[in-house]
Write a protein that holds these residues in place. Structure first.
Motif, PDB file in Angstrom:
ATOM      1  N   ASN A 163       0.825  -1.208   0.000  1.00  0.00           N
ATOM      2  CA  ASN A 163       0.000   0.000   0.000  1.00  0.00           C
ATOM      3  C   ASN A 163       0.859   1.257   0.000  1.00  0.00           C
ATOM      4  OD1 ASN A 163      -2.647  -0.973  -0.095  1.00  0.00           O
ATOM      5  ND2 ASN A 163      -2.711  -1.357   2.089  1.00  0.00           N
ATOM      6  N   THR A 164       1.902   1.259   0.832  1.00  0.00           N
ATOM      7  CA  THR A 164       2.787   2.422   0.918  1.00  0.00           C
ATOM      8  C   THR A 164       3.507   2.655  -0.399  1.00  0.00           C
ATOM      9  OG1 THR A 164       3.127   2.060   3.295  1.00  0.00           O
ATOM     10  CG2 THR A 164       4.750   3.419   2.151  1.00  0.00           C
ATOM     11  N   THR A 165       3.976   1.579  -1.015  1.00  0.00           N
ATOM     12  CA  THR A 165       4.693   1.681  -2.288  1.00  0.00           C
ATOM     13  C   THR A 165       3.781   2.197  -3.389  1.00  0.00           C
ATOM     14  OG1 THR A 165       6.184  -0.125  -1.655  1.00  0.00           O
ATOM     15  CG2 THR A 165       5.988   0.368  -4.007  1.00  0.00           C
ATOM     16  N   VAL A 166       2.568   1.655  -3.459  1.00  0.00           N
ATOM     17  CA  VAL A 166       1.623   2.077  -4.487  1.00  0.00           C
ATOM     18  C   VAL A 166       1.191   3.527  -4.271  1.00  0.00           C
ATOM     19  CG1 VAL A 166      -0.709   1.705  -5.387  1.00  0.00           C
ATOM     20  CG2 VAL A 166       0.804  -0.239  -4.997  1.00  0.00           C
ATOM     21  N   ALA A 167       0.974   3.922  -3.017  1.00  0.00           N
ATOM     22  CA  ALA A 167       0.561   5.299  -2.730  1.00  0.00           C
ATOM     23  C   ALA A 167       1.619   6.295  -3.186  1.00  0.00           C
ATOM     24  CB  ALA A 167       0.288   5.458  -1.232  1.00  0.00           C
ATOM     25  N   ALA A 168       2.882   5.974  -2.964  1.00  0.00           N
ATOM     26  CA  ALA A 168       3.963   6.860  -3.389  1.00  0.00           C
ATOM     27  C   ALA A 168       4.021   6.949  -4.908  1.00  0.00           C
ATOM     28  CB  ALA A 168       5.299   6.364  -2.834  1.00  0.00           C
ATOM     29  N   ALA A 169       3.837   5.819  -5.587  1.00  0.00           N
ATOM     30  CA  ALA A 169       3.869   5.815  -7.049  1.00  0.00           C
ATOM     31  C   ALA A 169       2.690   6.592  -7.626  1.00  0.00           C
ATOM     32  CB  ALA A 169       3.862   4.382  -7.568  1.00  0.00           C
ATOM     33  N   LYS A 170       1.525   6.464  -7.020  1.00  0.00           N
ATOM     34  CA  LYS A 170       0.344   7.181  -7.494  1.00  0.00           C
ATOM     35  C   LYS A 170       0.533   8.688  -7.363  1.00  0.00           C
ATOM     36  CE  LYS A 170      -3.721   5.703  -6.229  1.00  0.00           C
ATOM     37  NZ  LYS A 170      -4.808   5.174  -5.359  1.00  0.00           N
ATOM     38  N   GLN A 171       1.298   9.107  -6.359  1.00  0.00           N
ATOM     39  CA  GLN A 171       1.523  10.535  -6.134  1.00  0.00           C
ATOM     40  C   GLN A 171       2.580  11.105  -7.078  1.00  0.00           C
ATOM     41  OE1 GLN A 171       2.375  11.519  -2.062  1.00  0.00           O
ATOM     42  NE2 GLN A 171       2.897  13.647  -2.506  1.00  0.00           N
ATOM     43  N   ASP A 172       3.601  10.296  -7.394  1.00  0.00           N
ATOM     44  CA  ASP A 172       4.776  10.830  -8.068  1.00  0.00           C
ATOM     45  C   ASP A 172       4.953  10.412  -9.524  1.00  0.00           C
ATOM     46  OD1 ASP A 172       5.460  12.003  -5.620  1.00  0.00           O
ATOM     47  OD2 ASP A 172       6.659  10.266  -5.009  1.00  0.00           O
ATOM     48  N   ASP A 173       4.355   9.311  -9.951  1.00  0.00           N
ATOM     49  CA  ASP A 173       4.723   8.735 -11.239  1.00  0.00           C
ATOM     50  C   ASP A 173       3.538   8.641 -12.200  1.00  0.00           C
ATOM     51  OD1 ASP A 173       7.542   8.000 -10.558  1.00  0.00           O
ATOM     52  OD2 ASP A 173       6.503   6.815  -9.030  1.00  0.00           O
ATOM     53  N   PRO A 174       3.780   8.934 -13.493  1.00  0.00           N
ATOM     54  CA  PRO A 174       2.719   8.806 -14.501  1.00  0.00           C
ATOM     55  C   PRO A 174       2.190   7.375 -14.553  1.00  0.00           C
ATOM     56  CG  PRO A 174       4.577  10.031 -15.384  1.00  0.00           C
ATOM     57  CD  PRO A 174       5.033   9.444 -14.071  1.00  0.00           C
ATOM     58  N   ARG A 175       0.909   7.238 -14.803  1.00  0.00           N
ATOM     59  CA  ARG A 175       0.289   5.919 -14.769  1.00  0.00           C
ATOM     60  C   ARG A 175      -0.952   5.925 -15.654  1.00  0.00           C
ATOM     61  NH1 ARG A 175      -0.883   9.109 -10.654  1.00  0.00           N
ATOM     62  NH2 ARG A 175      -3.029   9.237  -9.904  1.00  0.00           N
ATOM     63  N   ALA A 176      -1.381   4.761 -16.018  1.00  0.00           N
ATOM     64  CA  ALA A 176      -2.611   4.615 -16.808  1.00  0.00           C
ATOM     65  C   ALA A 176      -3.210   3.264 -16.497  1.00  0.00           C
ATOM     66  CB  ALA A 176      -2.331   4.748 -18.301  1.00  0.00           C
ATOM     67  N   ARG A 177      -4.480   3.112 -16.795  1.00  0.00           N
ATOM     68  CA  ARG A 177      -5.194   1.868 -16.527  1.00  0.00           C
ATOM     69  C   ARG A 177      -5.981   1.455 -17.761  1.00  0.00           C
ATOM     70  NH1 ARG A 177      -8.088  -0.039 -11.156  1.00  0.00           N
ATOM     71  NH2 ARG A 177      -9.402  -1.701 -11.958  1.00  0.00           N
ATOM     72  N   SER A 178      -6.027   0.165 -18.019  1.00  0.00           N
ATOM     73  CA  SER A 178      -6.774  -0.341 -19.160  1.00  0.00           C
ATOM     74  C   SER A 178      -8.270  -0.334 -18.883  1.00  0.00           C
ATOM     75  CB  SER A 178      -6.343  -1.772 -19.480  1.00  0.00           C
ATOM     76  OG  SER A 178      -6.883  -2.680 -18.522  1.00  0.00           O
ATOM     77  N   ARG A 179      -9.040  -0.606 -19.915  1.00  0.00           N
ATOM     78  CA  ARG A 179     -10.442  -0.928 -19.726  1.00  0.00           C
ATOM     79  C   ARG A 179     -10.539  -2.316 -19.090  1.00  0.00           C
ATOM     80  NH1 ARG A 179     -14.047   2.251 -22.327  1.00  0.00           N
ATOM     81  NH2 ARG A 179     -15.592   0.599 -22.550  1.00  0.00           N
ATOM     82  N   GLU A 180     -11.698  -2.620 -18.547  1.00  0.00           N
ATOM     83  CA  GLU A 180     -11.943  -3.946 -17.985  1.00  0.00           C
ATOM     84  C   GLU A 180     -12.552  -4.819 -19.077  1.00  0.00           C
ATOM     85  OE1 GLU A 180     -14.488  -3.419 -14.635  1.00  0.00           O
ATOM     86  OE2 GLU A 180     -13.081  -2.123 -13.567  1.00  0.00           O
ATOM     87  N   PHE A 181     -11.822  -5.835 -19.485  1.00  0.00           N
ATOM     88  CA  PHE A 181     -12.279  -6.734 -20.546  1.00  0.00           C
ATOM     89  C   PHE A 181     -12.859  -8.004 -19.940  1.00  0.00           C
ATOM     90  CE2 PHE A 181      -9.107  -4.035 -22.484  1.00  0.00           C
ATOM     91  CZ  PHE A 181      -9.667  -3.720 -23.711  1.00  0.00           C
TER      92      PHE A 181
END
Length: 226
Positions: free
Chosen positions: A74-92
């Motif tokens: 959770n801590t690692t993901v929270a830091a990445a969500k704050q600092d790093d570009p990201r994208a998510r696919s559609r749900e297939f």
């Protein structure tokens, strides 16, 4: 109308898939290289069977809130969500609901390979195993199972990207005297400075389309970083 068996399988899956897919939106300020990675790094319609349908993905990271066993992730993901570009696919998904066959993923573009490797490291070791064990228990709590769900490492990821780690939750549900097992697979892959998180579900076996989907996305990201 959906059968009770189908409803149990479909409702159980999103609780677990949240772990690999905590990337709800594109971050601002991404570079040209970041944009190329993010475009290449999401599952698209040509990657899945032609008959599958899709809908806009929704963040479900809150499903892990309060799980102390998942604090490191959770801590690692929270830091990445704050600092790093990201994208998510559609749900297939397979259009036959009783198959509970789904695929989705998220991608992060880190500034360098070292940062990406540190992110992947959060999904390795005893702390990560404890988190996935707890997540398996949460699946059972959301929909009672015939036996405690099993959690196993995915061991056939050698050669996938620069490094990869995966876990599989198998939860067996009872309905009308029979049983059906939902397989929930998580795969985290690093490709250079990009990290891809995949979530798959299927009934009665690991999703057969999963390896081809992962390979297609990994290859695109590799080409985007070349």
């Amino acid at each position: 109308m959906l059968s009770q068996r189908t409803r149990m399988l479909i409702f159980a899956a999103p609780v677990a898939v949240s772990l690999a897919l905590a990337a709800p939106a594109l971050a601002a300020g991404e570079s040209k290289g970041d944009k190329a990675i993010l475009k290449a790094g999401v599952i698209t319609k040509p990657d899945v069977p032609a008959e599958w349908t899709s809908k806009k993905g929704k963040s479900s990271g809150d499903a892990l809130t309060g799980l102390k066993e998942c604090k490191k992730i959770n801590t690692t993901v929270a830091a990445a969500k704050q600092d790093d570009p990201r994208a998510r696919s559609r749900e297939f998904a397979d259009p036959v609901p009783s198959n509970a066959k789904t695929a989705e993923n998220a991608v992060y573009a880190f500034p360098d390979q070292k940062s990406a490797g540190k992110f992947v490291a959060a999904y390795k070791g005893s702390a990560a195993t404890a988190c996935f064990d707890k997540l398996g228990a949460e699946v059972a709590r959301s929909r009672p199972t015939a036996a405690p769900p099993t959690v196993s490492p995915i061991t056939d990821l050698q050669g996938v990207g620069d490094e990869a780690v995966g876990y599989e939750i198998a939860a067996t549900f009872t309905q009308n005297g029979g049983t059906a097992t939902l397989y929930i697979d998580f795969i985290v892959v690093r490709v250079g400075r990009a990290v891809l998180g995949f979530g798959f579900t299927n009934v009665d076996a690991r999703i057969p389309q999963g390896p081809d989907i992962v390979t297609a996305v990994v290859q695109r990201v590799g080409a985007a970083e070349a």
